[in-house]
Design an enzyme around this catalytic site. Sequence first.
Site, PDB file in Angstrom:
ATOM      1  N   ASP A 152       0.865  -1.187   0.000  1.00  0.00           N
ATOM      2  CA  ASP A 152       0.000   0.000   0.000  1.00  0.00           C
ATOM      3  C   ASP A 152       0.894   1.226   0.000  1.00  0.00           C
ATOM      4  OD1 ASP A 152      -1.894   2.010   0.376  1.00  0.00           O
ATOM      5  OD2 ASP A 152      -3.061   0.836   1.827  1.00  0.00           O
TER       6      ASP A 152
ATOM      7  N   ARG B 157      -0.162   4.395  -0.572  1.00  0.00           N
ATOM      8  CA  ARG B 157      -0.915   5.638  -0.372  1.00  0.00           C
ATOM      9  C   ARG B 157      -0.316   6.464   0.764  1.00  0.00           C
ATOM     10  NH1 ARG B 157      -6.843   3.297   0.331  1.00  0.00           N
ATOM     11  NH2 ARG B 157      -5.603   1.784   1.520  1.00  0.00           N
TER      12      ARG B 157
END
Length: 210
Positions: free
Chosen positions: A136, A138
């Site tokens: 991930d 982000r």
Amino acid sequence: MTEATHQNVLSFPSTKVRRYSQCVLPTEFGEFDVAVFRDGDVEHLAISSGDVRRAEVLTRVHSECLTGEVLHSLKCDCREQLHHSLKRIAAEGGVVLYLRQEGRGIGLGNKIAAYEKQQEGYDTVDANRVLGFGDDLRTFEMVPAMLEDLGVQSVVLMTNNPLKVEGLRSYGIDIVRREPHLLEPHALNRGYLDAKRKRMRHLIDASDLE
């Protein structure tokens, strides 16, 4: 389920995030105040309903999913999560922060490449890894400035992802509590959700996927 509050909101505001434009937008879910924030060359949306200049605002921090939200892909539950968020804030008041971070931060082209790897048998985590990406990528550094501009003091966060809770709190967001955000699974996204449960710590009960 109540979780302890951490730091006060907006301890680490981003100085490069600025409101660029706004309007009142009628939609099939209701009428929303929509503001666009520029974060360098990227534009994010704040979609709000009712008075959000207060504490304990119902909030969804949602990352863009073009394949799910525009093409109605059945590989994920992103569109259903977004629509459920909009319905809730239309009814109860609150805000959806729509962040332009396609494919958990790897971009649209790489996301499609990851889908190809999933066709070869990899799950959503290993598909990213075999392409050389983290699970991930982000970031939430733009969120404090967006909430500050909106006047949000603390949030009730709609999410199943404890890492998102930790990530937002690391930027000083005051999360009063987390609310589960699981929608009805189906045959084509059940494996995706199970991988999130087993490998990314999402708070999804196995019985919910049966």
